[in-house]
Design a protein around this motif. Sequence first.
Motif, PDB file in Angstrom:
ATOM      1  N   ILE A  15       0.843  -1.209   0.000  1.00 20.45           N
ATOM      2  CA  ILE A  15       0.000   0.000   0.000  1.00 20.45           C
ATOM      3  C   ILE A  15       0.872   1.251   0.000  1.00 20.45           C
ATOM      4  CG2 ILE A  15      -1.596   1.371   1.419  1.00 20.45           C
ATOM      5  CD1 ILE A  15      -2.869  -1.295   2.310  1.00 20.45           C
ATOM      6  N   LEU A  16       1.929   1.230   0.784  1.00 22.77           N
ATOM      7  CA  LEU A  16       2.827   2.382   0.883  1.00 22.77           C
ATOM      8  C   LEU A  16       3.608   2.621  -0.407  1.00 22.77           C
ATOM      9  CD1 LEU A  16       4.209   1.742   4.472  1.00 22.77           C
ATOM     10  CD2 LEU A  16       2.859   3.731   3.790  1.00 22.77           C
ATOM     11  N   ASN A  17       3.758   1.603  -1.243  1.00 21.31           N
ATOM     12  CA  ASN A  17       4.625   1.704  -2.414  1.00 21.31           C
ATOM     13  C   ASN A  17       3.884   1.768  -3.748  1.00 21.31           C
ATOM     14  OD1 ASN A  17       7.516   1.610  -1.480  1.00 21.31           O
ATOM     15  ND2 ASN A  17       6.717  -0.156  -0.392  1.00 21.31           N
ATOM     16  N   GLN A  18       2.585   2.053  -3.706  1.00 16.39           N
ATOM     17  CA  GLN A  18       1.841   2.178  -4.956  1.00 16.39           C
ATOM     18  C   GLN A  18       2.148   3.516  -5.631  1.00 16.39           C
ATOM     19  OE1 GLN A  18      -0.092  -0.366  -6.287  1.00 16.39           O
ATOM     20  NE2 GLN A  18       0.826  -1.445  -4.561  1.00 16.39           N
ATOM     21  N   VAL A  19       2.258   3.482  -6.958  1.00 17.71           N
ATOM     22  CA  VAL A  19       2.528   4.703  -7.723  1.00 17.71           C
ATOM     23  C   VAL A  19       1.634   4.742  -8.949  1.00 17.71           C
ATOM     24  CG1 VAL A  19       4.930   4.928  -7.001  1.00 17.71           C
ATOM     25  CG2 VAL A  19       4.386   3.585  -9.031  1.00 17.71           C
ATOM     26  N   THR A  20       1.316   5.946  -9.388  1.00 19.03           N
ATOM     27  CA  THR A  20       0.792   6.185 -10.727  1.00 19.03           C
ATOM     28  C   THR A  20       1.900   6.960 -11.415  1.00 19.03           C
ATOM     29  OG1 THR A  20      -0.392   8.096  -9.806  1.00 19.03           O
ATOM     30  CG2 THR A  20      -1.649   6.066 -10.081  1.00 19.03           C
ATOM     31  N   LYS A  21       1.725   8.249 -11.624  1.00 21.60           N
ATOM     32  CA  LYS A  21       2.859   9.077 -12.028  1.00 21.60           C
ATOM     33  C   LYS A  21       3.646   9.511 -10.803  1.00 21.60           C
ATOM     34  CE  LYS A  21       0.902  10.815 -16.351  1.00 21.60           C
ATOM     35  NZ  LYS A  21       0.513  12.020 -17.116  1.00 21.60           N
ATOM     36  N   LEU A  22       2.932   9.666  -9.691  1.00 22.21           N
ATOM     37  CA  LEU A  22       3.538  10.011  -8.413  1.00 22.21           C
ATOM     38  C   LEU A  22       3.142   8.954  -7.399  1.00 22.21           C
ATOM     39  CD1 LEU A  22       2.658  13.828  -8.318  1.00 22.21           C
ATOM     40  CD2 LEU A  22       4.884  12.828  -8.890  1.00 22.21           C
ATOM     41  N   SER A  23       3.783   8.985  -6.259  1.00 26.55           N
ATOM     42  CA  SER A  23       3.394   8.088  -5.180  1.00 26.55           C
ATOM     43  C   SER A  23       1.935   8.336  -4.814  1.00 26.55           C
ATOM     44  CB  SER A  23       4.275   8.340  -3.948  1.00 26.55           C
ATOM     45  OG  SER A  23       3.725   7.703  -2.811  1.00 26.55           O
ATOM     46  N   ARG A  24       1.195   7.271  -4.553  1.00 25.43           N
ATOM     47  CA  ARG A  24      -0.205   7.437  -4.175  1.00 25.43           C
ATOM     48  C   ARG A  24      -0.360   8.046  -2.785  1.00 25.43           C
ATOM     49  NH1 ARG A  24      -4.784   3.513  -5.807  1.00 25.43           N
ATOM     50  NH2 ARG A  24      -5.791   5.518  -5.425  1.00 25.43           N
ATOM     51  N   LEU A  25       0.745   8.113  -2.040  1.00 25.29           N
ATOM     52  CA  LEU A  25       0.695   8.755  -0.725  1.00 25.29           C
ATOM     53  C   LEU A  25       0.378  10.240  -0.847  1.00 25.29           C
ATOM     54  CD1 LEU A  25       3.764   7.070   1.020  1.00 25.29           C
ATOM     55  CD2 LEU A  25       1.345   6.454   1.214  1.00 25.29           C
ATOM     56  N   THR A  26       0.519  10.789  -2.054  1.00 26.09           N
ATOM     57  CA  THR A  26       0.183  12.201  -2.257  1.00 26.09           C
ATOM     58  C   THR A  26      -1.327  12.416  -2.295  1.00 26.09           C
ATOM     59  OG1 THR A  26       0.199  12.021  -4.681  1.00 26.09           O
ATOM     60  CG2 THR A  26       2.289  12.526  -3.602  1.00 26.09           C
TER      61      THR A  26
END
Length: 284
Positions: A15-26
Motif C-alpha cells: 500500500i505504501l509503495n503504490q505509484v501512478t505518475k507520483l506516489s499514491r501517498l500524495t
Amino acid sequence: MADLVLCEPTELYNILNQVTKLSRLTEPNYLCLLDVRSKQEYDESHVITARRVKKKADEYLIPESVDLECVKYCVVYDNNSSCLDLIRDDSDNSGSENDLLPRGAAIECGKALAHLTRHPVQILRGGYESFSAKYHFFRTQKIIWMPQELDEFQPYPVEIVPGSIDWSSLSFVGDADKLLHIQIEDSPEAFIFPFLRHLCHFIDVHLELGNVILVFSTLGISRSCGVILAYLMHQNEQTLKKSWEHVKKCKNNVCPNRALVAQLSQWETIVLGGFITDISVPLC
C-alpha cells in the motif's frame, strides 16, 4: 467483527509503495495510517506517514484533518496485535456477548472507528514490532509531511510473493547466472510465450537458493507483470484470473497488453490443461 480485517505486513508495505505518475501517498484520501502506541514509542519511531491517535478517557481522538469516510485504506497498529480474537470479561459472570473485549489497543481503536468509514478498518498483524522488523527502512521520527515531500517519495519494489519482487525500473549488475534478460518489445507483436518455461524455471531455481527475485521492465506494468502472472500460474497451478486478482491487489497499475494476455491465456492451457479464464472480459 465484520468491520475489522487483518492487514498483513506485506499488504501495508505494498500500500505504501503504490505509484501512478507520483506516489499514491500524495492522494489525501488514499491512506490513513494510525498509530495507537504511547507518545514515547511514537516519538522514538513509527511507520512513515503514520499519525498518532490520542486516547482521552475511553475515547480515541483521531487527528482533525482526517476524514475517514473518504479514505480507501484505514490501517491501525499498536505494538503487536496478531489476531482479531476476543477475550471474555468474567468480572460480572454474566456471560453475555457484551462481555467480550478486544485484544490490544489497535482492535479497540478499530472498533471505535469502524462506523466512520465505508471500508473495513484494517488491523496490522503483528503491529509495529513485526512490520518494522521486516521493513526497517520504513521507520521514521518525522511527523509532518509536506505535499512536495510526498511527491518526491521514492517507492520500493512491490512484493508479490515472499522472495519475489516486481520493480518498475531497475539498473542491475551482477553475475551472468543471476541475470536473465528477455528482449521483447512492449507492443502488440511482443512474443513472450516461448520464454515462459525458462522464466519460471529460472525463478524457481533462485527462490530455492533463497535469492530475492527482481522482475522489471521499462514501466513495470505490462511485460514484467506478464512474467509474474505466468509464474504465479505455474507456481500455484492456478488460473490466469486468480493470479491477476492477486497481482492487482499488490500492484494497482498492472496492465499487460492484449498480446501478452492472449499468450497468458495460452499458458493457462499448459498449466491447467484448458482455457478457463475468459479474456474477452476485461481483467483490469
